[in-house]
Design a protein around this motif. Sequence first.
Motif, PDB file in Angstrom:
ATOM      1  N   ARG A 104       1.438   1.567   9.537  1.00  0.00           N
ATOM      2  CA  ARG A 104       1.876   0.884   8.322  1.00  0.00           C
ATOM      3  C   ARG A 104       3.350   0.472   8.425  1.00  0.00           C
ATOM      4  O   ARG A 104       3.746  -0.563   7.909  1.00  0.00           O
ATOM      5  N   GLN A 105       4.133   1.291   9.102  1.00  0.00           N
ATOM      6  CA  GLN A 105       5.514   0.877   9.347  1.00  0.00           C
ATOM      7  C   GLN A 105       5.541  -0.401  10.179  1.00  0.00           C
ATOM      8  O   GLN A 105       6.326  -1.306   9.895  1.00  0.00           O
ATOM      9  N   GLU A 107       3.261  -2.736  10.337  1.00  0.00           N
ATOM     10  CA  GLU A 107       2.841  -3.856   9.490  1.00  0.00           C
ATOM     11  C   GLU A 107       3.992  -4.332   8.606  1.00  0.00           C
ATOM     12  O   GLU A 107       4.232  -5.534   8.480  1.00  0.00           O
ATOM     13  N   VAL A 130       0.761  -8.103   3.756  1.00  0.00           N
ATOM     14  CA  VAL A 130       1.545  -6.895   3.509  1.00  0.00           C
ATOM     15  C   VAL A 130       2.716  -7.208   2.587  1.00  0.00           C
ATOM     16  O   VAL A 130       2.981  -6.478   1.635  1.00  0.00           O
ATOM     17  N   ALA A 136       1.950  -1.666  -0.583  1.00  0.00           N
ATOM     18  CA  ALA A 136       2.021  -1.251   0.818  1.00  0.00           C
ATOM     19  C   ALA A 136       3.140  -0.238   1.045  1.00  0.00           C
ATOM     20  O   ALA A 136       2.946   0.768   1.738  1.00  0.00           O
ATOM     21  N   THR A 137       4.310  -0.483   0.466  1.00  0.00           N
ATOM     22  CA  THR A 137       5.409   0.472   0.650  1.00  0.00           C
ATOM     23  C   THR A 137       5.159   1.752  -0.128  1.00  0.00           C
ATOM     24  O   THR A 137       5.534   2.835   0.328  1.00  0.00           O
ATOM     25  N   GLN A 139       2.201   3.075  -0.704  1.00  0.00           N
ATOM     26  CA  GLN A 139       1.201   3.810   0.061  1.00  0.00           C
ATOM     27  C   GLN A 139       1.841   4.471   1.285  1.00  0.00           C
ATOM     28  O   GLN A 139       1.555   5.626   1.600  1.00  0.00           O
ATOM     29  N   LEU A 140       2.729   3.748   1.950  1.00  0.00           N
ATOM     30  CA  LEU A 140       3.437   4.320   3.090  1.00  0.00           C
ATOM     31  C   LEU A 140       4.273   5.515   2.654  1.00  0.00           C
ATOM     32  O   LEU A 140       4.305   6.543   3.342  1.00  0.00           O
TER      33      LEU A 140
END
Length: 168
Positions: A104-105, A107, A130, A136-137, A139-140
């Motif tokens: 994810r980082q 992405e 993304v 997205a951030t 969730q990360l």
Amino acid sequence: MTKFLLVLHVLAAIVAVGPVTVAASMFPPSARRALADPGDPRASETVRLLHRICRVYAGLGIAVPVLGLATALSMGVLGDAWLIVSIALTGLAAAVLLALVLPRQEELLEAAETASETAEAAAPSGTTEVAANPRATAQLAMFTGIFNLLWATVTILMIVRPGSTTGA
């Protein structure tokens, strides 16, 4: 020999796992800044640097369980419940890092770099899925928190060692 292995294990944990936990925690807010202001080259450089720290120190982190197993073997505690739980949690933390955090980082890093290139070309935004997804951030950050919580739990188990004859 046991004390030497234990010292190496603890130093490896501090030097390898510490930077990953800090850099991974700093990554989501830095990615948000880079995506919000694609014209800021420092923001995307920060995201790139944090991801590189996470990748490099994750690789170095393999020394922690290797030295931990050598220490446990030397101490004769390989069958103790606290150690078995610690090994399982370490494996789970590694899986979270490798399967959920680092991809994810990557992405978000790609999205930030694409947004930066788009800003340089003065074209309209709308870079990637993304970048368009503000979750997205978040969730990360959640996956990073889980990773950090697993490591904190392992650290507590290593210090307290419930049920061991040397535990507090």
